[in-house]
Scaffold this motif. Structure first.
Motif, PDB file in Angstrom:
ATOM      1  N   ILE A  79       6.215  -5.790  25.550  1.00  0.00           N
ATOM      2  CA  ILE A  79       6.983  -5.262  24.425  1.00  0.00           C
ATOM      3  C   ILE A  79       6.280  -5.551  23.108  1.00  0.00           C
ATOM      4  CG2 ILE A  79       9.159  -5.472  23.149  1.00  0.00           C
ATOM      5  CD1 ILE A  79      10.528  -6.011  25.811  1.00  0.00           C
ATOM      6  N   SER A  80       5.738  -6.737  22.969  1.00  0.00           N
ATOM      7  CA  SER A  80       5.013  -7.100  21.750  1.00  0.00           C
ATOM      8  C   SER A  80       3.792  -6.211  21.550  1.00  0.00           C
ATOM      9  CB  SER A  80       4.587  -8.572  21.812  1.00  0.00           C
ATOM     10  OG  SER A  80       5.712  -9.413  21.905  1.00  0.00           O
ATOM     11  N   MET A  81       3.097  -5.944  22.660  1.00  0.00           N
ATOM     12  CA  MET A  81       1.915  -5.081  22.573  1.00  0.00           C
ATOM     13  C   MET A  81       2.300  -3.675  22.138  1.00  0.00           C
ATOM     14  SD  MET A  81      -0.234  -6.237  25.955  1.00  0.00           S
ATOM     15  CE  MET A  81      -1.427  -4.939  25.706  1.00  0.00           C
ATOM     16  N   LEU A  82       3.417  -3.183  22.689  1.00  0.00           N
ATOM     17  CA  LEU A  82       3.868  -1.851  22.305  1.00  0.00           C
ATOM     18  C   LEU A  82       4.245  -1.800  20.829  1.00  0.00           C
ATOM     19  CD1 LEU A  82       6.033  -0.878  25.420  1.00  0.00           C
ATOM     20  CD2 LEU A  82       3.846   0.107  24.738  1.00  0.00           C
ATOM     21  N   LYS A  83       4.932  -2.839  20.362  1.00  0.00           N
ATOM     22  CA  LYS A  83       5.301  -2.891  18.942  1.00  0.00           C
ATOM     23  C   LYS A  83       4.061  -2.915  18.060  1.00  0.00           C
ATOM     24  CE  LYS A  83       9.807  -5.167  19.386  1.00  0.00           C
ATOM     25  NZ  LYS A  83      10.586  -6.372  19.078  1.00  0.00           N
ATOM     26  N   SER A  84       3.055  -3.669  18.485  1.00  0.00           N
ATOM     27  CA  SER A  84       1.814  -3.741  17.716  1.00  0.00           C
ATOM     28  C   SER A  84       1.123  -2.373  17.669  1.00  0.00           C
ATOM     29  CB  SER A  84       0.879  -4.776  18.336  1.00  0.00           C
ATOM     30  OG  SER A  84      -0.354  -4.806  17.668  1.00  0.00           O
ATOM     31  N   LEU A 117      -0.263   2.599  14.739  1.00  0.00           N
ATOM     32  CA  LEU A 117      -0.192   4.060  14.643  1.00  0.00           C
ATOM     33  C   LEU A 117       0.495   4.502  13.364  1.00  0.00           C
ATOM     34  CD1 LEU A 117       0.693   4.962  18.340  1.00  0.00           C
ATOM     35  CD2 LEU A 117      -1.459   5.421  17.158  1.00  0.00           C
ATOM     36  N   LEU A 118       1.538   3.777  12.959  1.00  0.00           N
ATOM     37  CA  LEU A 118       2.232   4.111  11.717  1.00  0.00           C
ATOM     38  C   LEU A 118       1.312   3.945  10.513  1.00  0.00           C
ATOM     39  CD1 LEU A 118       5.753   2.505  12.350  1.00  0.00           C
ATOM     40  CD2 LEU A 118       5.195   4.943  12.261  1.00  0.00           C
ATOM     41  N   GLU A 119       0.501   2.882  10.514  1.00  0.00           N
ATOM     42  CA  GLU A 119      -0.437   2.660   9.417  1.00  0.00           C
ATOM     43  C   GLU A 119      -1.488   3.768   9.370  1.00  0.00           C
ATOM     44  OE1 GLU A 119      -2.015  -1.188  10.105  1.00  0.00           O
ATOM     45  OE2 GLU A 119      -0.236  -2.259   9.355  1.00  0.00           O
ATOM     46  N   LYS A 120      -2.003   4.133  10.550  1.00  0.00           N
ATOM     47  CA  LYS A 120      -2.985   5.216  10.589  1.00  0.00           C
ATOM     48  C   LYS A 120      -2.367   6.523  10.116  1.00  0.00           C
ATOM     49  CE  LYS A 120      -5.913   3.326  14.267  1.00  0.00           C
ATOM     50  NZ  LYS A 120      -6.426   3.531  15.645  1.00  0.00           N
TER      51      LYS A 120
END
Length: 435
Positions: free
Chosen positions: A75-80, A85-88
């Motif tokens: 879950i942490s990896m997915l959030k990261s 992706l949001l930043e990009k």
């Protein structure tokens, strides 16, 4: 022995068997055909995982499996990944916005060029050989009084045919300014204005009945205006003149080390964006000549022809309110702010004359060199004119004491010679600046 003969009952039975057989064959054909149609229309079958019932059943099972199998690390990896992706995505949106703005500006420039082309007139056919003349005069801009309503009101009162002489002055040049506006009054020129850069000059002009305008406070300009020397103050004019042009007025920009002997507006052509006096001292240097550069090491190709012209004087020029003129002022003012050690006259000429080349778009402005014996610099006067009996009889429009540091003394001598008729008034001065 007689042959066996089937009776009617046997024949009926055979017919019934044929009917049954035909029906079976027909049913098989219909079934196969229907199967083919269904297979074509529903390649994944009539009942798939996309159906609502199936989805609900699988969704419930997935939740059970997910809740039991997904680890907190996953879950942490997915959030990261989502955050990255949001930043990009934000960065891409910013780049897209910048590209759209550049495209908008490019389209705006294209539209403006097209509008200017339309203003110039209809398309023309080329006439007979030797009769074709290109268009020389750019259209004037639409006046915008909202730029400076107070200045617009002043110019409306003093300008004649939307033209005005403008000079910038601070207390450092008071003595020369007094000779300057006295000569203008003697000629009878009504459309002139002093842009006072400090309170003292404003009061001086008001007390002498000289049209004056003091700008609203501007920290970026006032610090230079009040304490700067000739070169520093000279650089300000390109920023200040912009408002005059935006208001729709043509300006004859004048330094204060100039003596007026005739009305300059009677000697302008008004066919160019800029008409300027020259620093040249004869026809060749003022109007241009073919200068041959010799490089013996090149052998047969040792001679290279170059075109040369002495610079325009940025202390006296007539500028019309056109897009090219405003672009010139913007270019010069921009460079002077970025290059504080540069000389305004050098920058003025570079922007006016340098052609377009790779990496640089030149200014598309029409220019005219004023007559050097009408709009005379002090080198022409003291090196040539005063020594020639025919030229001494000519009365110039103005004399600009730009070549000599003892400006005030030479300005007064010019007044004595041309206004008061004192024939030896120019004799004591050397050609150059040495005594």
């Amino acid at each position: 022995m007689a042959g066996r003969r089937d009776g009617p009952l046997m024949k009926d039975k055979d017919k019934d068997k044929d009917k049954v057989r035909s029906r079976i064959i027909f049913a098989i054909v219909v079934g196969v055909t229907l199967g083919c149609v269904i297979a074509f229309l529903y390649p994944h079958g009539l009942f798939t995982a996309d159906s609502p019932i199936q989805n609900r059943r699988f969704a419930k099972s997935d939740l059970k499996v997910g809740s039991s199998c997904e680890s907190s690390e996953r879950i942490s990896m997915l959030k990261s990944d989502i955050t990255s992706l949001l930043e990009k995505n934000a960065e891409l949106n910013k780049q897209l916005k910048d590209l759209r703005e550049k495209l908008r500006l490019a389209e705006q420039g294209k539209d403006q060029a097209q509008k200017q082309f339309m203003v110039l007139g209809e398309k023309y056919k080329a006439g007979p050989f030797g009769t074709v003349k290109g268009l020389r005069t750019n259209p004037t801009v639409v006046p915008d009084e909202s730029v400076n309503p107070r200045l617009a009101k002043i110019l409306e009162e003093i300008a004649i045919q939307k033209e005005v002489i403008v000079a910038l002055a601070n207390s450092n040049v008071q003595s020369m300014l007094e000779v300057w506006f006295t000569s203008i009054k003697n000629v009878g020129i009504p459309n002139y204005l002093v842009v006072a850069l400090d309170d003292h000059i404003e009061n001086l002009c008001k007390s002498n009945g000289v049209p004056v305008y003091k700008r609203d406070p501007d920290q970026g300009i006032d610090s230079i205006a009040k304490t700067g020397g000739n070169h520093a103050v000279s650089g300000l004019k390109f920023r200040i003149l912009r408002e005059f042009l935006q208001l729709g007025y043509s300006v004859l920009l004048s330094d204060v080390d100039i003596v007026y002997l005739q009305n300059p507006f009677d000697y302008l052509s008004r066919d160019s964006d800029v008409e300027s006096m020259s620093d040249g001292h004869n026809n060749m240097t003022a109007y241009g000549y073919n200068d041959v550069f010799d490089e013996p090491a090149m052998g047969w190709a040792r001679y290279a022809h170059t075109m040369r012209i002495w610079v325009y004087n940025s202390g006296f020029f007539y500028i019309r309110p056109t897009l090219a003129s405003i672009e010139l002022l913007d270019r010069v003012a921009g460079r002077l702010s970025r290059e504080p050690k540069s000389w305004d006259q050098a920058v003025f000429n570079e922007e006016l004359f340098f052609p377009s080349h790779p990496g640089y778009d030149g200014l598309h402005a029409a220019k005219r060199t004023l007559d050097i014996y009408q709009f005379m610099n002090s080198k022409v006067l003291f090196k040539t004119v005063r020594k020639d009996e025919r030229l001494k009889k000519l009365k110039p429009v103005i004399v600009h004491v730009n070549y000599h540091p003892d400006k005030l003394l030479r300005m007064k001598a010019v007044v004595e010679f041309y206004v008061n008729g004192k024939q030896d008034a120019l004799e004591p001065f050397p050609e150059g600046s040495e005594w």
